[in-house]
Design a protein around this motif. Structure first.
Motif, mmCIF file in Angstrom:
data_model
loop_
_atom_site.group_PDB
_atom_site.id
_atom_site.type_symbol
_atom_site.label_atom_id
_atom_site.label_comp_id
_atom_site.label_asym_id
_atom_site.label_seq_id
_atom_site.Cartn_x
_atom_site.Cartn_y
_atom_site.Cartn_z
ATOM 1 N N VAL A 228 -3.733 -3.707 14.075
ATOM 2 C CA VAL A 228 -2.469 -4.002 13.409
ATOM 3 C C VAL A 228 -2.603 -3.663 11.922
ATOM 4 O O VAL A 228 -3.557 -4.097 11.272
ATOM 5 C CB VAL A 228 -2.110 -5.496 13.563
ATOM 6 C CG1 VAL A 228 -0.826 -5.811 12.798
ATOM 7 C CG2 VAL A 228 -1.973 -5.857 15.040
ATOM 8 N N PRO A 229 -1.681 -2.882 11.364
ATOM 9 C CA PRO A 229 -1.753 -2.605 9.923
ATOM 10 C C PRO A 229 -1.837 -3.891 9.110
ATOM 11 O O PRO A 229 -1.111 -4.858 9.382
ATOM 12 C CB PRO A 229 -0.438 -1.857 9.652
ATOM 13 C CG PRO A 229 -0.157 -1.148 10.944
ATOM 14 C CD PRO A 229 -0.582 -2.137 12.009
ATOM 15 N N ALA A 230 -2.714 -3.905 8.129
ATOM 16 C CA ALA A 230 -3.018 -5.130 7.393
ATOM 17 C C ALA A 230 -1.802 -5.708 6.681
ATOM 18 O O ALA A 230 -1.682 -6.924 6.534
ATOM 19 C CB ALA A 230 -4.135 -4.851 6.381
ATOM 20 N N HIS A 234 2.195 -9.749 5.734
ATOM 21 C CA HIS A 234 3.072 -10.118 4.622
ATOM 22 C C HIS A 234 4.544 -9.889 4.933
ATOM 23 O O HIS A 234 5.407 -10.414 4.220
ATOM 24 C CB HIS A 234 2.698 -9.308 3.379
ATOM 25 C CG HIS A 234 1.265 -9.459 2.966
ATOM 26 N ND1 HIS A 234 0.771 -10.587 2.357
ATOM 27 C CD2 HIS A 234 0.206 -8.605 3.108
ATOM 28 C CE1 HIS A 234 -0.524 -10.432 2.129
ATOM 29 N NE2 HIS A 234 -0.888 -9.249 2.570
ATOM 30 N N MET A 235 4.861 -9.089 5.954
ATOM 31 C CA MET A 235 6.242 -8.714 6.212
ATOM 32 C C MET A 235 7.049 -9.847 6.831
ATOM 33 O O MET A 235 8.170 -10.137 6.401
ATOM 34 C CB MET A 235 6.300 -7.483 7.121
ATOM 35 C CG MET A 235 5.602 -6.236 6.570
ATOM 36 S SD MET A 235 6.332 -5.565 5.053
ATOM 37 C CE MET A 235 5.289 -6.329 3.794
ATOM 38 N N ALA A 300 0.053 0.963 2.160
ATOM 39 C CA ALA A 300 0.209 -0.488 2.295
ATOM 40 C C ALA A 300 -0.899 -1.083 3.151
ATOM 41 O O ALA A 300 -1.330 -2.225 2.933
ATOM 42 C CB ALA A 300 1.573 -0.804 2.895
ATOM 43 N N TRP A 301 -1.377 -0.332 4.127
ATOM 44 C CA TRP A 301 -2.443 -0.798 5.013
ATOM 45 C C TRP A 301 -3.762 -0.925 4.255
ATOM 46 O O TRP A 301 -4.531 -1.869 4.460
ATOM 47 C CB TRP A 301 -2.596 0.197 6.153
ATOM 48 C CG TRP A 301 -3.381 -0.252 7.341
ATOM 49 C CD1 TRP A 301 -4.299 -1.263 7.413
ATOM 50 C CD2 TRP A 301 -3.317 0.308 8.662
ATOM 51 N NE1 TRP A 301 -4.813 -1.364 8.689
ATOM 52 C CE2 TRP A 301 -4.225 -0.411 9.476
ATOM 53 C CE3 TRP A 301 -2.601 1.355 9.234
ATOM 54 C CZ2 TRP A 301 -4.422 -0.117 10.823
ATOM 55 C CZ3 TRP A 301 -2.792 1.639 10.571
ATOM 56 C CH2 TRP A 301 -3.681 0.915 11.361
ATOM 57 N N LEU A 395 -9.882 5.299 9.318
ATOM 58 C CA LEU A 395 -9.429 5.418 7.931
ATOM 59 C C LEU A 395 -9.064 4.069 7.333
ATOM 60 O O LEU A 395 -9.419 3.778 6.182
ATOM 61 C CB LEU A 395 -8.226 6.367 7.849
ATOM 62 C CG LEU A 395 -7.573 6.470 6.467
ATOM 63 C CD1 LEU A 395 -8.544 7.035 5.442
ATOM 64 C CD2 LEU A 395 -6.297 7.288 6.523
ATOM 65 N N HIS A 396 -8.349 3.237 8.094
ATOM 66 C CA HIS A 396 -7.867 1.984 7.510
ATOM 67 C C HIS A 396 -9.006 1.023 7.188
ATOM 68 O O HIS A 396 -8.800 0.039 6.479
ATOM 69 C CB HIS A 396 -6.847 1.312 8.433
ATOM 70 C CG HIS A 396 -7.366 0.962 9.789
ATOM 71 N ND1 HIS A 396 -7.365 1.845 10.838
ATOM 72 C CD2 HIS A 396 -7.905 -0.192 10.268
ATOM 73 C CE1 HIS A 396 -7.858 1.253 11.907
ATOM 74 N NE2 HIS A 396 -8.204 0.034 11.595
ATOM 75 N N GLN A 397 -10.222 1.301 7.664
ATOM 76 C CA GLN A 397 -11.385 0.463 7.341
ATOM 77 C C GLN A 397 -12.291 1.086 6.281
ATOM 78 O O GLN A 397 -13.197 0.423 5.774
ATOM 79 C CB GLN A 397 -12.214 0.226 8.608
ATOM 80 C CG GLN A 397 -11.485 -0.473 9.734
ATOM 81 C CD GLN A 397 -12.341 -0.596 10.984
ATOM 82 O OE1 GLN A 397 -13.549 -0.347 10.955
ATOM 83 N NE2 GLN A 397 -11.729 -0.972 12.101
#
Length: 454
Positions: A228-230, A234-235, A300-301, A395-397
């Protein structure tokens, strides 16, 4: 005669809708930058009488509250959604007249699964269902993911998705258009949709929620869920509290000295230019998130939430477009910005940093024995095949795991080049020698690189 206009949010992989008759319309799941919804209504010559949400969104900040305030529209939100602002609670079976003169109405249909309170809306003309706004329930060939609310609810919500899909299929004519919010690249989708139009009849024939038993459906759905995008965390709270209006005015301009100072302070300086231009020359320490890529999702992620960001763009138009994308995910105001190119962003006499780009054929010709091949694709992508001996950090990590990249020159790749460019910029900013592989992964086999599959 009814109409439905689609408002594409390509960067997030979502859609919003404006639908109605001759005089009035309803906005469904509107984006935070509501000016485009207002423009769509102006083109039609209709007033927005209603604004509806299918659910409290987890992947973007809604513009519904502000749109209703500006237009005076009735704001309809599922009754069981826990929100902190005044709205009209909607329950299963509720019907509202959108444009009585055109005999256009909207009926609420409880479809829990993506969230416990999720509600779809059936658009009717003269009592006949013509379309259904399914939000994160029934998508094109798939459904919205059920794991964004609470881990303990995931299996229960997956089963609810199956039941909701069957309720939609059983209660609506086959020719009813299915108009989801998610599924066009959104990470709120449990799988990526194929095609951009569908009907109840088509989904009955092809959607696994409607073609397999519930136990098989749930097992397959849960096994296929991605990270799940980090920023999603917050959304939901922002939407439940009631988002503030957006400010899309240009940010304060930064000169070379300020850009350098912000970098020295550990802030993020993000270059929006193409990956080709960035590789050829950029401000050392800056990161490359292409404005034409999925900037909202990946920036944002990856950025530590709340950290100041300075945007570097080749033009005022590119900067404005990026701002618009970022406010949709709650990055409201850049700390500063600059336009032009490295010559304007660097102190006099300082040369731009650069790194080479290549292809999988270039990697094969170079050989992989004494270099680091870094794969930044997601786990599900890598499971389909990878280059033997390659390291893997999605990538997100990567920003939090840079110290795990083995020593040596790093040839970094993804599936097509965009994410490799982001990764290359992160590595370059730490002083690593890097080569960005700007190529489709199918070319790896064609180049003769040794591949392994799980």
């Amino acid at each position: 005669m009814f109409f439905v206009d689609t408002i594409e949010l390509a960067g997030l992989g979502n859609r919003s809708y404006l639908a109605g008759g001759e005089n009035a319309a309803v906005a469904v799941d509107p984006p935070r930058d509501i000016d485009q919804v207002l423009a769509a209504a102006a083109r039609r010559g209709v007033r927005i009488s209603h604004v509806v949400e299918t659910h409290v969104h987890n992947d973007y900040v809604t513009g519904g509250l502000e749109l209703a305030r500006i237009t005076g529209a009735q704001y309809l939100v599922p009754a069981d959604a826990n929100v902190s602002f005044a709205r009209i609670p909607v329950a299963d079976g509720d019907t509202v007249e959108i444009d009585p003169g055109s005999r256009v109405a909207l009926a609420a249909l409880a479809t829990p699964g993506h969230t416990p309170h999720h509600t779809s809306y059936v658009l009717r003309e003269a009592g006949r269902p013509v379309a259904v706004f399914t939000g994160g329930s029934l998508l094109i060939g798939t459904v919205g993911r059920p794991d964004l609310v609470e881990p303990r609810l995931t299996e229960r919500l997956a089963r609810a998705q199956h039941a909701s899909a069957h309720r939609l299929a059983a209660g609506l004519p086959d020719e009813t258009a299915v108009l989801p919010t998610h599924g066009f690249g959104s990470f709120c989708s449990s799988a990526q949709s194929e095609g951009d139009r569908t009907t109840i009849g088509k989904e009955k024939a092809t959607n696994t929620a409607l073609t397999v038993d519930v136990d098989t459906f749930v097992a397959d759905l849960l096994a296929g869920l991605e990270d799940v995008p980090a920023y999603y965390v917050h959304m939901g709270p922002a939407n439940a509290a009631g988002p503030d209006p957006v400010d899309l005015t240009p940010p304060a301009l930064a000169d070379a000295a300020e850009i350098a100072a912000r970098l020295a302070a550990g802030e993020w300086v993000v270059d929006l230019r193409s990956r080709v231009a960035f590789a050829e020359g950029h401000v050392a320490g800056s990161f490359n998130f292409e404005a034409d890529g999925k900037i909202a999702t990946y920036l944002a992620w990856m950025i530590p939430w709340g950290k100041p960001v300075t945007l570097l763009a080749e033009s005022a138009e590119q900067l404005a477009a990026a701002q618009r994308e970022l406010v949709r995910v709650g990055i409201d105001r850049p700390a500063a910005a600059a336009t032009g190119g490295p010559d304007a962003w660097l102190p006099r006499g300082e040369k731009p940093a650069s790194f080479p780009r290549s292809t999988f054929a270039g990697l094969a010709a170079r050989g992989t024995d004494d270099v680091v091949v870094l794969d930044v694709r997601r786990d599900s992508e890598r499971a389909q095949g990878w280059i033997e001996g390659s390291a893997h950090i999605p990538l997100h990590q990567l920003h939090g795991r840079l110290g795990e990249v083995p020593p040596g020159t790093v040839w970094v790749h993804c599936a097509g080049g965009m994410r490799a460019a982001i990764a290359a910029s992160l590595l370059d900013a730490t002083g690593r020698d890097v080569v960005a592989v700007d190529d489709g992964f199918d070319a790896a086999a064609d180049a003769g690189l040794p591949l392994t599959t799980g």
